[in-house]
Design a protein around this motif. Structure first.
Motif, PDB file in Angstrom:
ATOM      1  N   PHE A 175       7.867  -8.396   3.034  1.00 16.65           N
ATOM      2  CA  PHE A 175       6.434  -8.421   2.745  1.00 16.65           C
ATOM      3  C   PHE A 175       6.125  -7.520   1.555  1.00 16.65           C
ATOM      4  O   PHE A 175       5.317  -7.869   0.681  1.00 16.65           O
ATOM      5  CB  PHE A 175       5.646  -7.971   3.975  1.00 16.65           C
ATOM      6  CG  PHE A 175       4.152  -8.013   3.795  1.00 16.65           C
ATOM      7  CD1 PHE A 175       3.437  -9.184   4.016  1.00 16.65           C
ATOM      8  CD2 PHE A 175       3.450  -6.881   3.389  1.00 16.65           C
ATOM      9  CE1 PHE A 175       2.056  -9.222   3.847  1.00 16.65           C
ATOM     10  CE2 PHE A 175       2.068  -6.915   3.215  1.00 16.65           C
ATOM     11  CZ  PHE A 175       1.374  -8.093   3.448  1.00 16.65           C
ATOM     12  N   LEU A 176       6.744  -6.357   1.515  1.00 22.62           N
ATOM     13  CA  LEU A 176       6.507  -5.427   0.411  1.00 22.62           C
ATOM     14  C   LEU A 176       6.887  -6.041  -0.930  1.00 22.62           C
ATOM     15  O   LEU A 176       6.260  -5.756  -1.953  1.00 22.62           O
ATOM     16  CB  LEU A 176       7.306  -4.142   0.632  1.00 22.62           C
ATOM     17  CG  LEU A 176       6.773  -3.200   1.726  1.00 22.62           C
ATOM     18  CD1 LEU A 176       7.850  -2.248   2.199  1.00 22.62           C
ATOM     19  CD2 LEU A 176       5.572  -2.430   1.214  1.00 22.62           C
ATOM     20  N   SER A 177       7.907  -6.903  -0.933  1.00 22.37           N
ATOM     21  CA  SER A 177       8.371  -7.510  -2.180  1.00 22.37           C
ATOM     22  C   SER A 177       7.649  -8.808  -2.525  1.00 22.37           C
ATOM     23  O   SER A 177       7.672  -9.238  -3.678  1.00 22.37           O
ATOM     24  CB  SER A 177       9.879  -7.802  -2.091  1.00 22.37           C
ATOM     25  OG  SER A 177      10.628  -6.617  -1.974  1.00 22.37           O
ATOM     26  N   ALA A 178       7.038  -9.440  -1.539  1.00 21.62           N
ATOM     27  CA  ALA A 178       6.422 -10.757  -1.748  1.00 21.62           C
ATOM     28  C   ALA A 178       5.151 -10.661  -2.584  1.00 21.62           C
ATOM     29  O   ALA A 178       4.561  -9.590  -2.745  1.00 21.62           O
ATOM     30  CB  ALA A 178       6.102 -11.390  -0.395  1.00 21.62           C
ATOM     31  N   GLN A 179       4.745 -11.803  -3.121  1.00 24.50           N
ATOM     32  CA  GLN A 179       3.441 -11.921  -3.774  1.00 24.50           C
ATOM     33  C   GLN A 179       2.543 -12.747  -2.862  1.00 24.50           C
ATOM     34  O   GLN A 179       2.704 -13.960  -2.760  1.00 24.50           O
ATOM     35  CB  GLN A 179       3.571 -12.600  -5.142  1.00 24.50           C
ATOM     36  CG  GLN A 179       4.315 -11.784  -6.178  1.00 24.50           C
ATOM     37  CD  GLN A 179       4.373 -12.472  -7.535  1.00 24.50           C
ATOM     38  OE1 GLN A 179       3.650 -13.434  -7.794  1.00 24.50           O
ATOM     39  NE2 GLN A 179       5.230 -11.977  -8.412  1.00 24.50           N
ATOM     40  N   VAL A 180       1.624 -12.073  -2.173  1.00 26.51           N
ATOM     41  CA  VAL A 180       0.663 -12.740  -1.298  1.00 26.51           C
ATOM     42  C   VAL A 180      -0.716 -12.452  -1.885  1.00 26.51           C
ATOM     43  O   VAL A 180      -1.353 -11.446  -1.545  1.00 26.51           O
ATOM     44  CB  VAL A 180       0.766 -12.229   0.156  1.00 26.51           C
ATOM     45  CG1 VAL A 180      -0.158 -13.024   1.074  1.00 26.51           C
ATOM     46  CG2 VAL A 180       2.203 -12.301   0.661  1.00 26.51           C
ATOM     47  N   PRO A 181      -1.196 -13.277  -2.806  1.00 25.53           N
ATOM     48  CA  PRO A 181      -2.383 -12.948  -3.582  1.00 25.53           C
ATOM     49  C   PRO A 181      -3.650 -12.683  -2.775  1.00 25.53           C
ATOM     50  O   PRO A 181      -4.550 -12.001  -3.245  1.00 25.53           O
ATOM     51  CB  PRO A 181      -2.551 -14.167  -4.502  1.00 25.53           C
ATOM     52  CG  PRO A 181      -1.181 -14.736  -4.608  1.00 25.53           C
ATOM     53  CD  PRO A 181      -0.564 -14.524  -3.267  1.00 25.53           C
ATOM     54  N   SER A 182      -3.717 -13.238  -1.557  1.00 28.08           N
ATOM     55  CA  SER A 182      -4.899 -12.981  -0.730  1.00 28.08           C
ATOM     56  C   SER A 182      -4.729 -11.757   0.150  1.00 28.08           C
ATOM     57  O   SER A 182      -5.659 -11.399   0.852  1.00 28.08           O
ATOM     58  CB  SER A 182      -5.182 -14.186   0.180  1.00 28.08           C
ATOM     59  OG  SER A 182      -5.694 -15.264  -0.558  1.00 28.08           O
ATOM     60  N   GLY A 183      -3.524 -11.133   0.126  1.00 24.53           N
ATOM     61  CA  GLY A 183      -3.347 -10.121   1.138  1.00 24.53           C
ATOM     62  C   GLY A 183      -2.355  -9.008   0.919  1.00 24.53           C
ATOM     63  O   GLY A 183      -2.127  -8.227   1.838  1.00 24.53           O
ATOM     64  N   ASN A 184      -1.763  -8.832  -0.272  1.00 25.17           N
ATOM     65  CA  ASN A 184      -0.863  -7.680  -0.372  1.00 25.17           C
ATOM     66  C   ASN A 184      -0.850  -7.027  -1.751  1.00 25.17           C
ATOM     67  O   ASN A 184       0.182  -6.674  -2.292  1.00 25.17           O
ATOM     68  CB  ASN A 184       0.556  -8.030   0.088  1.00 25.17           C
ATOM     69  CG  ASN A 184       1.414  -8.708  -0.965  1.00 25.17           C
ATOM     70  OD1 ASN A 184       0.893  -9.345  -1.882  1.00 25.17           O
ATOM     71  ND2 ASN A 184       2.724  -8.574  -0.838  1.00 25.17           N
ATOM     72  N   LEU A 185      -2.029  -6.813  -2.306  1.00 20.60           N
ATOM     73  CA  LEU A 185      -2.117  -5.988  -3.500  1.00 20.60           C
ATOM     74  C   LEU A 185      -1.999  -4.525  -3.073  1.00 20.60           C
ATOM     75  O   LEU A 185      -2.674  -4.091  -2.139  1.00 20.60           O
ATOM     76  CB  LEU A 185      -3.433  -6.203  -4.250  1.00 20.60           C
ATOM     77  CG  LEU A 185      -3.468  -5.461  -5.594  1.00 20.60           C
ATOM     78  CD1 LEU A 185      -3.654  -6.445  -6.741  1.00 20.60           C
ATOM     79  CD2 LEU A 185      -4.554  -4.408  -5.646  1.00 20.60           C
ATOM     80  N   TYR A 186      -1.139  -3.793  -3.740  1.00 21.62           N
ATOM     81  CA  TYR A 186      -0.928  -2.369  -3.425  1.00 21.62           C
ATOM     82  C   TYR A 186      -1.574  -1.516  -4.506  1.00 21.62           C
ATOM     83  O   TYR A 186      -1.411  -1.770  -5.707  1.00 21.62           O
ATOM     84  CB  TYR A 186       0.564  -2.050  -3.331  1.00 21.62           C
ATOM     85  CG  TYR A 186       1.198  -2.563  -2.067  1.00 21.62           C
ATOM     86  CD1 TYR A 186       1.372  -1.732  -0.964  1.00 21.62           C
ATOM     87  CD2 TYR A 186       1.611  -3.891  -1.961  1.00 21.62           C
ATOM     88  CE1 TYR A 186       1.945  -2.203   0.212  1.00 21.62           C
ATOM     89  CE2 TYR A 186       2.185  -4.373  -0.790  1.00 21.62           C
ATOM     90  CZ  TYR A 186       2.344  -3.522   0.284  1.00 21.62           C
ATOM     91  OH  TYR A 186       2.904  -3.987   1.453  1.00 21.62           O
TER      92      TYR A 186
END
Length: 436
Positions: free
Chosen positions: A283-294
């Motif tokens: 999850f930390l490496s994935a690109q989930v544009p609706s849900g994982n901007l750090y």
């Protein structure tokens, strides 16, 4: 500074509060760049009271880490952090710092939406064109006429993936996109409002790829991260900095019954499982544009400060005022959201405040921003010349934090009182010709 959480052991067990060590000065961080509040005609005691409510939020036991950044009139009046970022079971947990990146979860949506509005500003897309004009496979299931604008307003009719799709599928962008495109729309004309917790971001990322040839992080680097001077501010994180990210922790009452069912429908997984997944390297490496901007709290606040300043940051034009207006103006009056099961006021990419009460406290009709699972609040309010980021790493829904969080948001609005005539502010926005 030294304090104990006011939770008794029984209450802590029932509410699944954390048992982290007492916080002292070694685990409290204050930005040396904070500006005295009297520069904005606010008593410094008011700012200290806002932070004390942040401390109480930590003391509730629901959040291992609390980080708050607040700007008023461009001045950073508050940027502080308290608590621990990870290794919660270790004898000495990892302290949180002002440099700890936090997953914004659904607050990421504003950034993804802003990138789409920037594409429109650059003439690469038209928000009123059907999504299928750019992504032909999206036309399946009665979605041929659904526009990009409707997608940004949670009216695309594909609020979630089917129940039998494993959450891990979200790491496979092509597969997820295929599943979303095959789905039948809730309404072929986009008349049903239903919060798109994860699905919308994959479509937006594909729009970016189709018209620019870049993935969403590459385009974000060009548009926001580098111009705003961010260290993190990306969808996912490079493996080299995974160890810096704040770990998320399950807290609060167990989510059972109707509340749990609805949350599972929105998140695509049970709450506890979603939290566990969010700490995994995949999850930390994935690109989930609706849900994982750090981002850090300061970086999130910096982004909203740019928006409240009509797209300007330190003398640079990041977005045109017209583009900011299109991103933040009301798309429709508050309407019942079939996913969230209560009325929500949306723009084409943001959640909006309310005249009496709204997402960002009382008397905030001009505020815009987004909340993130479950206690992340990022917003701006041009009427108050205000930008705020409240980032937390606990994931309670019902818990002892509720009173502190509501008081915190309300106190921010109370002490950062309206100071701008909004009619005059809107009249000063550049015309269409000037914005070109």
């Amino acid at each position: 500074m030294l304090f104990q959480r006011p939770l008794h052991s029984l209450e802590r067990r029932v509410l699944r509060g954390h048992n982290l060590p007492v916080v002292d000065e070694a685990n409290f961080h204050k930005d040396a760049r904070e500006v005295p509040a009297d520069r904005q005609a606010i008593p410094q005691d008011d700012i200290e009271e806002i932070w004390q409510l942040g401390e109480k939020l930590y003391a509730s036991g629901m959040h291992p880490m609390v980080s708050i950044c607040l700007r008023r009139g461009g001045d950073m009046l508050l940027n502080r952090c308290i608590g621990y970022a990870g290794d919660f079971d270790a004898p000495q947990p990892r302290p949180a710092t002002l440099d700890t990146p936090v997953c914004l979860f659904s607050a990421s949506k504003v950034v993804a939406a802003a990138l789409i509005h920037k594409l429109a500003e650059e003439g690469k897309i038209n928000l009123l064109h059907p999504v299928s004009y750019y992504i032909p496979q999206f036309a399946q299931g009665g979605k041929a006429n659904i526009t990009i604008y409707q997608l940004l307003c949670h009216r695309a009719g594909v609020p979630g993936v089917p129940d039998d799709v494993p959450v891990e599928t979200l790491y496979d962008t092509e597969k997820t996109l295929e599943i979303i495109c095959r789905q039948k729309a809730l309404d072929i004309d986009g008349r049903v409002v239903a919060y798109h917790a994860l699905t919308g971001g994959f479509i937006l990322a594909e729009l970016v790829r189709v018209v620019t040839g870049l993935d969403i992080n590459q385009y974000n680097d060009k548009v926001f991260r580098k111009p705003l001077g961010m260290d993190y501010f990306s969808f996912g994180l490079p493996e080299s900095v995974h160890h810096k990210a704040a770990e998320n922790l399950v807290t609060g009452l167990p989510n059972i019954g109707p509340v749990g069912w609805q949350l599972e429908k929105i998140l695509g997984a049970k709450v506890d499982a979603a939290v566990e997944i969010s700490n995994k390297p995949e999850f930390l490496s994935a690109q989930v544009p609706s849900g994982n901007l750090y981002a850090t709290a300061e970086e999130a606040c910096r982004f909203f400060e740019m928006l409240v300043d009509n797209g300007q940051w330190q003398g640079k034009s990041v977005m045109s005022p017209l583009t900011v207006n299109q991103l933040t103006r009301e798309a429709a009056p508050p309407q019942f959201d079939r996913s969230l099961v209560f009325p929500v006021r949306y723009s084409a990419g943001a959640m909006l405040g309310g005249r009496v009460f709204g997402m960002f406290g009382r008397h905030s009709p001009n505020a815009f921003g987004h909340i993130g699972f479950s206690n992340i609040f990022c917003w701006a309010d041009p009427q108050r010349e205000l930008s705020v980021a409240i980032l937390t790493s606990g994931k309670p829904v019902i818990g002892s934090h509720l009173g502190s969080m509501l008081r915190l948001i309300d106190t921010v609005n109370q002490y950062c009182y309206p100071c701008v005539d909004m009619e005059e502010w809107r009249s000063q926005r550049p015309s269409y010709d000037a914005a070109r």
